[in-house]
Design a protein around this motif. Structure first.
Motif, PDB file in Angstrom:
ATOM      1  N   PHE A  16       0.418  -0.936  -0.100  1.00 36.60           N
ATOM      2  CA  PHE A  16       0.249  -0.002   0.328  1.00 36.60           C
ATOM      3  C   PHE A  16       1.066   1.303  -0.287  1.00 36.60           C
ATOM      4  CE2 PHE A  16      -2.384  -3.224   2.089  1.00 36.60           C
ATOM      5  CZ  PHE A  16      -2.722  -3.959   2.125  1.00 36.60           C
ATOM      6  N   THR A  18       0.173   5.574   0.385  1.00 39.35           N
ATOM      7  CA  THR A  18      -0.763   6.852   0.950  1.00 39.35           C
ATOM      8  C   THR A  18      -0.201   7.556   1.627  1.00 39.35           C
ATOM      9  OG1 THR A  18      -2.921   7.094   0.823  1.00 39.35           O
ATOM     10  CG2 THR A  18      -2.039   5.011   1.922  1.00 39.35           C
ATOM     11  N   ASN A  20      -2.484   9.737   3.727  1.00 40.97           N
ATOM     12  CA  ASN A  20      -3.150   9.410   4.667  1.00 40.97           C
ATOM     13  C   ASN A  20      -4.004   8.134   4.876  1.00 40.97           C
ATOM     14  OD1 ASN A  20      -3.995  12.503   4.343  1.00 40.97           O
ATOM     15  ND2 ASN A  20      -4.583  12.086   2.882  1.00 40.97           N
ATOM     16  N   TYR A  21      -3.136   7.290   6.198  1.00 38.58           N
ATOM     17  CA  TYR A  21      -4.333   6.556   6.441  1.00 38.58           C
ATOM     18  C   TYR A  21      -4.196   6.576   7.871  1.00 38.58           C
ATOM     19  CZ  TYR A  21       0.739   6.042   7.726  1.00 38.58           C
ATOM     20  OH  TYR A  21       2.210   5.672   8.873  1.00 38.58           O
ATOM     21  N   TRP A  22      -4.266   5.233   8.466  1.00 34.99           N
ATOM     22  CA  TRP A  22      -4.446   5.060   9.502  1.00 34.99           C
ATOM     23  C   TRP A  22      -3.985   3.589  10.041  1.00 34.99           C
ATOM     24  CZ3 TRP A  22      -8.033   0.832  10.932  1.00 34.99           C
ATOM     25  CH2 TRP A  22      -8.900   0.438  10.204  1.00 34.99           C
ATOM     26  N   LEU A  23      -3.783   2.951  10.923  1.00 34.23           N
ATOM     27  CA  LEU A  23      -3.287   1.659  11.698  1.00 34.23           C
ATOM     28  C   LEU A  23      -3.461   1.428  12.652  1.00 34.23           C
ATOM     29  CD1 LEU A  23      -1.301  -0.476  10.098  1.00 34.23           C
ATOM     30  CD2 LEU A  23       0.467   1.063  10.868  1.00 34.23           C
ATOM     31  N   LEU A  49      -5.504  -1.906   8.584  1.00 35.53           N
ATOM     32  CA  LEU A  49      -5.086  -0.834   7.833  1.00 35.53           C
ATOM     33  C   LEU A  49      -6.261   0.368   7.394  1.00 35.53           C
ATOM     34  CD1 LEU A  49      -2.700   1.367   6.755  1.00 35.53           C
ATOM     35  CD2 LEU A  49      -2.694  -0.475   5.182  1.00 35.53           C
ATOM     36  N   ILE A  51      -7.180   3.119   3.891  1.00 39.38           N
ATOM     37  CA  ILE A  51      -6.833   3.957   3.241  1.00 39.38           C
ATOM     38  C   ILE A  51      -7.178   4.878   1.967  1.00 39.38           C
ATOM     39  CG2 ILE A  51      -4.160   2.899   3.327  1.00 39.38           C
ATOM     40  CD1 ILE A  51      -4.389   1.685   0.982  1.00 39.38           C
ATOM     41  N   ASP A  52      -6.772   5.700   1.918  1.00 43.57           N
ATOM     42  CA  ASP A  52      -7.510   6.629   1.091  1.00 43.57           C
ATOM     43  C   ASP A  52      -5.906   7.854  -0.177  1.00 43.57           C
ATOM     44  OD1 ASP A  52      -9.591   7.096  -0.695  1.00 43.57           O
ATOM     45  OD2 ASP A  52      -9.852   8.961   0.431  1.00 43.57           O
ATOM     46  N   ILE A  58     -10.776   8.899   4.494  1.00 40.28           N
ATOM     47  CA  ILE A  58     -10.335   7.991   4.449  1.00 40.28           C
ATOM     48  C   ILE A  58     -10.158   6.335   4.965  1.00 40.28           C
ATOM     49  CG2 ILE A  58      -9.976   7.859   7.471  1.00 40.28           C
ATOM     50  CD1 ILE A  58      -6.572   8.254   7.108  1.00 40.28           C
ATOM     51  N   GLN A  59     -11.558   6.310   5.180  1.00 38.82           N
ATOM     52  CA  GLN A  59     -11.837   4.572   5.406  1.00 38.82           C
ATOM     53  C   GLN A  59     -12.067   4.485   4.529  1.00 38.82           C
ATOM     54  OE1 GLN A  59     -13.559   6.947   6.386  1.00 38.82           O
ATOM     55  NE2 GLN A  59     -15.422   7.221   5.319  1.00 38.82           N
TER      56      GLN A  59
END
Length: 79
Positions: A16, A18, A20-23, A49, A51-52, A58-59
């Motif tokens: 992946f 990107t 912008n992400y959350w992990l 994870l 991503i966008d 972002i989801q």
């Protein structure tokens, strides 16, 4: 770049890409056996994870991996 053992297990390195992400990396460890020469842990984990490419949602893309395993620690060899 995300993926591989350092961020989300179960996916190849750099799977992946990107900005912008959350992990989330969560582990549950339990010492199964202990001795002066070794430690044996059972491990359960969940990595997630999101991503966008645009910063608006972002989801949009989500990847999740889960697993179980054993970890052998040998204090006399390590350090």
């Amino acid at each position: 770049y995300l993926g591989g053992l350092d961020s989300i297990r179960g996916f190849v390195d750099n799977r992946f890409a990107t900005k912008n992400y959350w992990l989330s990396n969560s582990e549950l460890r339990y010492f199964f056996a202990e001795d002066s020469s070794y430690l044996l842990q059972t491990v359960g984990f969940i990595d997630a994870l999101g991503i966008d490419e645009s910063s608006k949602k972002i989801q949009d893309a989500v990847a999740v991996s889960a697993g179980l395993g054993l970890r052998l620690i040998m204090p006399k060899i390590y350090r």
